[in-house]
Design a protein around this motif. Structure first.
Motif, PDB file in Angstrom:
ATOM      1  N   MET A   1      45.257  25.904  28.972  1.00 25.96           N
ATOM      2  CA  MET A   1      45.521  27.335  29.018  1.00 25.96           C
ATOM      3  C   MET A   1      45.969  27.713  30.417  1.00 25.96           C
ATOM      4  N   GLY A   2      47.020  28.517  30.528  1.00 33.17           N
ATOM      5  CA  GLY A   2      47.496  28.939  31.828  1.00 33.17           C
ATOM      6  C   GLY A   2      46.758  30.143  32.331  1.00 33.17           C
ATOM      7  N   SER A   3      47.064  30.552  33.553  1.00 32.65           N
ATOM      8  CA  SER A   3      46.406  31.712  34.137  1.00 32.65           C
ATOM      9  C   SER A   3      46.877  32.978  33.439  1.00 32.65           C
ATOM     10  N   ALA A   4      46.007  33.957  33.397  1.00 32.83           N
ATOM     11  CA  ALA A   4      46.345  35.257  32.844  1.00 32.83           C
ATOM     12  C   ALA A   4      46.041  36.306  33.885  1.00 32.83           C
ATOM     13  N   GLU A   5      46.728  37.430  33.784  1.00 41.85           N
ATOM     14  CA  GLU A   5      46.527  38.498  34.747  1.00 41.85           C
ATOM     15  C   GLU A   5      45.138  39.088  34.602  1.00 41.85           C
ATOM     16  N   THR A   6      44.462  39.346  35.719  1.00 42.10           N
ATOM     17  CA  THR A   6      43.155  39.998  35.702  1.00 42.10           C
ATOM     18  C   THR A   6      43.328  41.454  36.081  1.00 42.10           C
ATOM     19  N   THR A   7      42.314  42.255  35.751  1.00 44.66           N
ATOM     20  CA  THR A   7      42.339  43.670  36.071  1.00 44.66           C
ATOM     21  C   THR A   7      41.126  44.027  36.875  1.00 44.66           C
ATOM     22  N   GLN A   8      41.185  45.139  37.560  1.00 47.87           N
ATOM     23  CA  GLN A   8      40.065  45.591  38.370  1.00 47.87           C
ATOM     24  C   GLN A   8      38.960  46.105  37.458  1.00 47.87           C
ATOM     25  N   GLY A   9      37.745  46.195  38.012  1.00 44.22           N
ATOM     26  CA  GLY A   9      36.621  46.701  37.258  1.00 44.22           C
ATOM     27  C   GLY A   9      35.928  45.600  36.516  1.00 44.22           C
ATOM     28  N   SER A  10      35.279  45.959  35.411  1.00 45.15           N
ATOM     29  CA  SER A  10      34.461  44.998  34.689  1.00 45.15           C
ATOM     30  C   SER A  10      35.183  44.421  33.492  1.00 45.15           C
ATOM     31  N   THR A  11      36.486  44.656  33.354  1.00 41.95           N
ATOM     32  CA  THR A  11      37.212  44.105  32.227  1.00 41.95           C
ATOM     33  C   THR A  11      37.365  42.614  32.393  1.00 41.95           C
ATOM     34  N   ALA A  12      36.954  41.846  31.393  1.00 44.67           N
ATOM     35  CA  ALA A  12      37.040  40.393  31.456  1.00 44.67           C
ATOM     36  C   ALA A  12      38.377  39.943  30.908  1.00 44.67           C
ATOM     37  N   THR A  13      38.946  38.925  31.517  1.00 44.03           N
ATOM     38  CA  THR A  13      40.210  38.387  31.062  1.00 44.03           C
ATOM     39  C   THR A  13      40.161  36.881  31.102  1.00 44.03           C
ATOM     40  N   ALA A  14      41.064  36.260  30.371  1.00 48.30           N
ATOM     41  CA  ALA A  14      41.123  34.804  30.368  1.00 48.30           C
ATOM     42  C   ALA A  14      41.874  34.325  31.603  1.00 48.30           C
ATOM     43  N   VAL A  15      41.401  33.251  32.187  1.00 50.48           N
ATOM     44  CA  VAL A  15      42.072  32.645  33.319  1.00 50.48           C
ATOM     45  C   VAL A  15      42.084  31.148  33.095  1.00 50.48           C
ATOM     46  N   PRO A  57      33.032  44.290  47.550  1.00 52.48           N
ATOM     47  CA  PRO A  57      31.575  44.428  47.602  1.00 52.48           C
ATOM     48  C   PRO A  57      30.868  44.137  46.291  1.00 52.48           C
ATOM     49  N   ARG A  58      31.607  44.086  45.199  1.00 51.76           N
ATOM     50  CA  ARG A  58      30.963  43.923  43.896  1.00 51.76           C
ATOM     51  C   ARG A  58      30.647  42.459  43.605  1.00 51.76           C
ATOM     52  N   LEU A  59      29.942  42.237  42.495  1.00 46.31           N
ATOM     53  CA  LEU A  59      29.563  40.890  42.083  1.00 46.31           C
ATOM     54  C   LEU A  59      30.641  40.312  41.176  1.00 46.31           C
ATOM     55  N   LEU A  60      31.724  39.901  41.799  1.00 48.03           N
ATOM     56  CA  LEU A  60      32.853  39.332  41.068  1.00 48.03           C
ATOM     57  C   LEU A  60      32.644  37.847  40.845  1.00 48.03           C
ATOM     58  N   ASP A  61      33.306  37.315  39.811  1.00 46.09           N
ATOM     59  CA  ASP A  61      33.363  35.862  39.672  1.00 46.09           C
ATOM     60  C   ASP A  61      34.825  35.425  39.577  1.00 46.09           C
ATOM     61  N   ARG A  62      35.048  34.123  39.469  1.00 48.55           N
ATOM     62  CA  ARG A  62      36.402  33.569  39.511  1.00 48.55           C
ATOM     63  C   ARG A  62      37.189  33.812  38.231  1.00 48.55           C
ATOM     64  N   PHE A  63      36.551  34.416  37.216  1.00 48.84           N
ATOM     65  CA  PHE A  63      37.191  34.578  35.922  1.00 48.84           C
ATOM     66  C   PHE A  63      37.401  36.048  35.557  1.00 48.84           C
ATOM     67  N   GLY A  64      37.419  36.904  36.565  1.00 50.15           N
ATOM     68  CA  GLY A  64      37.748  38.301  36.340  1.00 50.15           C
ATOM     69  C   GLY A  64      36.614  39.167  35.861  1.00 50.15           C
ATOM     70  N   ARG A  65      35.399  38.646  35.859  1.00 49.50           N
ATOM     71  CA  ARG A  65      34.259  39.434  35.400  1.00 49.50           C
ATOM     72  C   ARG A  65      33.519  40.063  36.590  1.00 49.50           C
ATOM     73  N   THR A  66      32.857  41.186  36.337  1.00 54.14           N
ATOM     74  CA  THR A  66      32.067  41.871  37.352  1.00 54.14           C
ATOM     75  C   THR A  66      30.687  42.147  36.790  1.00 54.14           C
ATOM     76  N   ALA A  67      29.647  41.673  37.457  1.00 53.44           N
ATOM     77  CA  ALA A  67      28.279  41.873  36.993  1.00 53.44           C
ATOM     78  C   ALA A  67      27.784  43.255  37.413  1.00 53.44           C
ATOM     79  N   CYS A 321      30.850  38.784  29.962  1.00 53.01           N
ATOM     80  CA  CYS A 321      29.478  38.826  30.458  1.00 53.01           C
ATOM     81  C   CYS A 321      29.419  39.632  31.752  1.00 53.01           C
ATOM     82  N   ARG A 322      28.469  40.534  31.811  1.00 52.87           N
ATOM     83  CA  ARG A 322      28.334  41.396  32.991  1.00 52.87           C
ATOM     84  C   ARG A 322      26.943  41.319  33.596  1.00 52.87           C
ATOM     85  N   ARG A 323      26.247  40.203  33.362  1.00 52.75           N
ATOM     86  CA  ARG A 323      24.864  40.093  33.794  1.00 52.75           C
ATOM     87  C   ARG A 323      24.697  39.187  35.012  1.00 52.75           C
ATOM     88  N   THR A 324      23.722  39.560  35.836  1.00 47.90           N
ATOM     89  CA  THR A 324      23.243  38.713  36.922  1.00 47.90           C
ATOM     90  C   THR A 324      21.722  38.709  36.812  1.00 47.90           C
TER      91      THR A 324
END
Length: 396
Positions: A1-15, A57-67, A321-324
């Motif tokens: 699977m190739g990279s996909a565009e991510t968006t700001q905020g807590s919207t999860a996207t495929a990467v 400052p947020r709890l971002l991860d490498r896959f576009g998710r924000t906890a 997933c938005r949990r920590t």
């Protein structure tokens, strides 16, 4: 699977998959609940942050998710011995001095809310009611955060005596783990004859104003799976929202097998014998449960309430997933199935500033795996390694 565009905020996207993890410092035979663990990696003080992590400052991860949802385990002890969680004889519990104190919990939650973008907090265990100063913890958090949604996950054994004080301290809501309404099945599953105490606790929570309650049930094949419609009827009659949770490989005996799982599709089929289910039109917004409107077969046009299914295994929702999680001894777990942990208690007790602790927490979440502790979803598939921690030692 190739990279996909991510968006700001807590919207999860495929990467793209297969991204490398951030190296952590290996600790030989750390202890979790008194048990030596060879495979867990603990990120101790001074681990190098990934230079690719953005200055956010947020709890971002490498896959576009924000906890934004924090689960804090206040204790690893439990007063039940549920077969899908613990061995019959219990576990070696953490000593008192290893547990986060009430003030340490208060400080870490403050950092999470003020500096990291956390918007809701749930206190978990073990069984949080076992902790004597639980109401003090709730009161302190409410004082610091007057508008924060603050909930509790409990088995409700002992809740009858404490529901009023927890509500007065500022608790917002309660989730109750209840797998059956039959005393014999309860004793089989929990290895304790406490169904009457759990039901009394639920009644007390409602009386204290902690409703609507969410009831969490795990179905086990040949044990309580045929009782699913009975649980739904009871929950609808009492105004509770029932959620069925697929059994996950977080048992101390490591006896979980995917082929024994009562999955989401089978659960829907069980419920469809007595009810008509239709998708809830409300947005899921990162919630683990897929919700359905429930109606009786005789009156399919009259909605009686809702039921949820948390299909962590067969229909995973890791992409949103938005949990920590903070364990009872103050370690960040970015995923229920992660084999890497980041210690916050050590730096906190050694004089680290709030800013330093916040940055360690960001680093822990940036290293979050894509799904189920791996680079892909697949509980029980080839490559999956069950974590040594049980659910009681993680905190739901």
């Amino acid at each position: 699977m190739g990279s996909a565009e991510t968006t700001q905020g807590s919207t999860a996207t495929a990467v793209s998959l297969g991204m490398p993890g951030i190296p952590g410092r290996r600790i030989d035979a750390p202890q979790i609940g008194g048990v030596q663990i060879e495979e867990t990696r603990l990120r101790g003080p001074g681990f190098a942050p990934d230079p690719a992590r953005p200055a956010d400052p947020r709890l971002l991860d490498r896959f576009g998710r924000t906890a934004t949802d924090l689960r804090v385990s206040v204790i690893d002890k439990c007063n039940l011995r549920c077969t899908y969680c613990m061995p019959a004889d219990g576990m070696a519990w953490l000593p008192q001095n290893r547990l986060l104190t009430a003030e340490e919990i208060r400080r870490l939650v403050g950092i999470a809310v003020r500096d990291l973008g956390v918007r809701e907090v749930r206190l978990t265990g073990g069984e949080p009611l076992v902790r004597k100063d639980l109401a003090d913890i709730v009161a302190g958090l409410r004082t610091d955060h007057p508008d924060l949604p603050l909930s509790l996950t409990t088995n409700a054994v002992g809740l009858a005596e404490r529901a009023a004080e927890l509500a007065a301290a500022g608790l917002t809501r309660i989730n109750v783990s209840l797998d059956t309404l039959r005393a014999d099945t309860f004793a089989t599953l929990a290895r304790r004859p406490f169904l009457d105490r759990a039901l009394a606790g639920i009644e007390a929570a409602v009386a204290a104003g902690l409703a609507p309650l969410k009831i969490n049930a795990v179905l086990l094949r040949g044990v309580n799976d045929e009782q699913a419609p009975e649980l739904v009827s009871w929950a609808l009659d009492h105004g509770h929202e029932l959620r069925f949770i697929e059994q996950m490989p977080l048992d101390a005996d490591h006896g979980w097998r995917r082929e024994n799982l009562v999955g989401a599709a089978e659960t829907r089929a069980l419920l469809s014998r007595d009810f008509v289910l239709s998708p809830d039109p409300r947005a899921r917004n990162g919630a683990p449960a897929e919700r359905f409107l429930v109606a009786a077969k005789a009156r399919p046009d009259v909605v009686l309430g809702t039921v949820g299914i948390i299909a962590s295994v067969t229909e995973p929702f890791c992409g949103d997933c938005r949990r920590t999680r903070l364990t009872a001894e103050g370690r960040v777990m970015s995923c229920l199935f992660s084999r890497e942990e980041t210690d916050l208690a050590g730096p906190l007790r050694s004089g680290a500033t709030d800013a330093e602790i916040a940055d360690r927490w960001r680093g822990a979440m940036w290293a979050k795996p894509r799904a189920h502790g791996m680079d892909r979803p697949g509980l029980g598939d080839a490559g999956f390694v069950q974590p040594e921690r049980t659910m009681s030692a993680i905190g739901g």
